[in-house]
Design a protein around this motif. Structure first.
Motif, mmCIF file in Angstrom:
data_model
loop_
_atom_site.group_PDB
_atom_site.id
_atom_site.type_symbol
_atom_site.label_atom_id
_atom_site.label_comp_id
_atom_site.label_asym_id
_atom_site.label_seq_id
_atom_site.Cartn_x
_atom_site.Cartn_y
_atom_site.Cartn_z
ATOM 1 N N THR A 181 0.920 -1.279 0.157
ATOM 2 C CA THR A 181 0.061 -0.069 -0.032
ATOM 3 C C THR A 181 0.901 1.323 -0.005
ATOM 4 N N ALA A 182 2.084 1.090 0.707
ATOM 5 C CA ALA A 182 2.694 2.323 0.620
ATOM 6 C C ALA A 182 3.762 2.612 -0.620
ATOM 7 N N GLY A 183 3.415 1.490 -1.445
ATOM 8 C CA GLY A 183 4.146 1.651 -2.913
ATOM 9 C C GLY A 183 5.363 0.952 -3.005
ATOM 10 N N VAL A 184 5.633 0.056 -2.311
ATOM 11 C CA VAL A 184 7.050 -0.846 -2.283
ATOM 12 C C VAL A 184 6.633 -1.737 -3.600
ATOM 13 N N SER A 185 7.422 -2.004 -4.110
ATOM 14 C CA SER A 185 7.412 -3.041 -5.286
ATOM 15 C C SER A 185 7.613 -4.334 -5.129
ATOM 16 N N GLY A 186 7.250 -5.366 -5.953
ATOM 17 C CA GLY A 186 7.194 -6.710 -5.606
ATOM 18 C C GLY A 186 8.705 -7.315 -5.607
ATOM 19 N N ALA A 187 9.337 -6.683 -6.527
ATOM 20 C CA ALA A 187 10.846 -6.747 -6.385
ATOM 21 C C ALA A 187 11.600 -6.605 -5.211
ATOM 22 N N ALA A 188 11.317 -5.223 -4.551
ATOM 23 C CA ALA A 188 11.857 -4.790 -3.331
ATOM 24 C C ALA A 188 11.268 -5.608 -2.373
ATOM 25 N N LEU A 189 9.966 -6.283 -2.157
ATOM 26 C CA LEU A 189 9.687 -7.081 -1.104
ATOM 27 C C LEU A 189 10.317 -8.357 -1.107
ATOM 28 N N ALA A 190 10.730 -8.774 -2.382
ATOM 29 C CA ALA A 190 11.432 -10.048 -2.429
ATOM 30 C C ALA A 190 12.576 -10.095 -1.632
ATOM 31 N N ARG A 191 13.155 -8.955 -1.284
ATOM 32 C CA ARG A 191 14.650 -8.823 -0.682
ATOM 33 C C ARG A 191 14.219 -9.032 0.847
ATOM 34 N N LEU A 192 13.050 -8.768 1.241
ATOM 35 C CA LEU A 192 12.784 -8.869 2.557
ATOM 36 C C LEU A 192 12.815 -10.314 3.342
ATOM 37 N N ARG A 193 13.773 -10.192 4.443
ATOM 38 C CA ARG A 193 14.052 -11.429 5.002
ATOM 39 C C ARG A 193 13.033 -11.438 6.206
ATOM 40 N N SER A 194 11.867 -12.207 6.202
ATOM 41 C CA SER A 194 11.061 -12.284 7.263
ATOM 42 C C SER A 194 9.955 -13.274 7.025
ATOM 43 N N PRO A 195 9.734 -14.227 7.975
ATOM 44 C CA PRO A 195 10.290 -14.168 9.503
ATOM 45 C C PRO A 195 11.884 -14.175 9.350
ATOM 46 N N ILE A 196 12.313 -13.405 10.163
ATOM 47 C CA ILE A 196 13.775 -13.150 10.293
ATOM 48 C C ILE A 196 14.659 -14.599 10.840
ATOM 49 N N GLY A 197 15.940 -14.742 10.409
ATOM 50 C CA GLY A 197 16.819 -15.544 10.882
ATOM 51 C C GLY A 197 16.667 -16.947 10.170
ATOM 52 N N LEU A 198 17.710 -17.802 10.811
ATOM 53 C CA LEU A 198 17.715 -19.093 10.221
ATOM 54 C C LEU A 198 16.877 -20.039 11.324
ATOM 55 N N ASP A 199 16.485 -21.094 10.774
ATOM 56 C CA ASP A 199 15.599 -21.912 11.611
ATOM 57 C C ASP A 199 16.628 -22.961 12.605
ATOM 58 N N LEU A 200 16.951 -22.267 13.793
ATOM 59 C CA LEU A 200 17.801 -22.918 14.627
ATOM 60 C C LEU A 200 16.960 -23.497 15.943
ATOM 61 N N GLY A 201 15.509 -23.206 15.951
ATOM 62 C CA GLY A 201 14.531 -23.706 16.947
ATOM 63 C C GLY A 201 14.620 -22.827 18.336
ATOM 64 N N GLY A 202 15.432 -22.068 18.593
ATOM 65 C CA GLY A 202 15.559 -21.393 19.826
ATOM 66 C C GLY A 202 14.427 -20.233 20.022
ATOM 67 N N SER A 203 14.236 -19.787 21.131
ATOM 68 C CA SER A 203 13.227 -18.684 21.307
ATOM 69 C C SER A 203 13.615 -17.650 22.393
ATOM 70 N N THR A 204 14.756 -17.859 22.954
ATOM 71 C CA THR A 204 15.084 -16.786 23.936
ATOM 72 C C THR A 204 15.725 -15.555 23.178
#
Length: 328
Positions: free
Chosen positions: A271-294
């Protein structure tokens, strides 16, 4: 040697003399790369490593001997053949220069201080432990009269510390800043809340900024060396900050949140005008799957993804890959 610049400067500033064992040659497999160093202060304290702990005990004695007036010298380690002989377990051979740092020229020590401050630095060492330097930005050593008669044994370069922008000053940011700083990142923490954005909460940060993130970013454009981590969970902050970051050349842009939060955030960014190509760069949910939560485990997961992206690596377990472990 430059990898232990902060430790060297701390000891020098305390009035100590400092000896270093600098890794100058690697043949075959070894735990550390050329340039790694192990330092010993005149108070007996040590820091750093040139191996996995196999030869450091011997190097302590060699460094002490140099501080007691001995000459700089080279020593090599391979697989120890005799019981009790220092050697490597990984099958390779390393050559180490043992020398005194505190007797280097003012120009050379200036480069050490640059490295300690997270700035780019350049220094060349010869087999006698003497050094010469280059002007900042120059690819070759300055002509100080020695270059024509001496060849460097090793040339050490350290780039400026990688900038990491952490948006949001909560507990996850505290853990991430501590871990990232320990890994050599120059961390800037950005939060508009004075209660949270304090140097006391973030002693390891390069800078703590109290401002609205999008306003600060408008005055401080990001470069291709930047990594941006958004930890705020507040769309009033997230959306304008991420829109700016995704429009920049920043190497890494990530945002913390659940998949539901991510989907809602993506719609707001569209809605704010960010393109699909730009959104493809977003890492979210963030991080690698290590299983921790703290907060600490989450920080490890996030930083692991930042480092993986920085080096163009896969994030896979090394036991499932082939090829060299180091030097990629």
């Amino acid at each position: 040697m430059l990898d232990q610049a902060a430790e060297i400067c701390r000891r020098l500033d305390a009035g100590q003399r400092v000896a270093a064992a600098t890794l100058v040659r690697v043949e075959g497999s070894a735990p550390r790369a050329v340039g790694a160093s192990f330092v010993v202060g005149s108070d007996g304290t040590v820091a750093g490593s040139v191996s996995g702990g196999c030869v450091e005990a011997d190097l302590v004695e060699r460094c002490r001997a140099v501080l007691d007036g001995g000459r700089a010298h080279l020593t090599s380690y391979g697989i120890g053949d005799d019981l009790g002989e220092p050697g490597l377990m990984c099958g390779g051979t390393i050559t180490v220069l043992v020398h005194e740092v505190s007797t280097l020229s003012a120009d050379a020590l200036h480069q050490v201080r640059r490295a300690a401050e997270g700035l780019d630095a350049w220094i060349a060492l010869d087999a006698d432990g003497d050094a010469w330097t280059a002007e900042v930005g120059c690819p070759e050593p300055a002509d100080d009269g020695r270059a024509a008669t001496a060849e460097p044994l090793v040339t050490l370069r350290t780039p400026a510390a990688q900038p990491l922008l952490v948006v949001g000053a909560g507990e996850h940011a505290v853990a991430l800043t501590h871990l990232a700083a320990a890994c050599g990142f120059a961390v800037t923490v950005l939060d508009q809340r004075p209660l949270f954005a304090t140097k006391e909460r973030f002693p390891d940060a390069y800078a703590v900024v109290r401002d609205w993130p999008d306003r600060w970013l408008a005055a401080h454009p990001l470069t291709s060396t930047h990594a941006v981590v958004v930890l705020t969970h507040d769309q009033r902050v997230d959306v304008p900050t991420l829109a700016t970051a995704l429009a920049s050349p920043a190497r890494y842009v990530g945002a913390m949140g659940s998949r539901t939060t991510h989907a809602r955030r993506v719609e707001a960014l569209r809605t704010a005008g960010v393109s699909g190509a730009a959104l493809a760069r977003l890492r979210s949910p963030i991080g690698l799957d290590l299983g921790g939560s703290t907060p600490e485990e989450t920080a490890l997961s996030i930083l692991a993804e930042v480092v993986m992206t920085r080096h163009g690596a896969t994030g896979r377990s090394l036991s499932t890959t082939t090829g060299p472990v180091h030097g990629r």
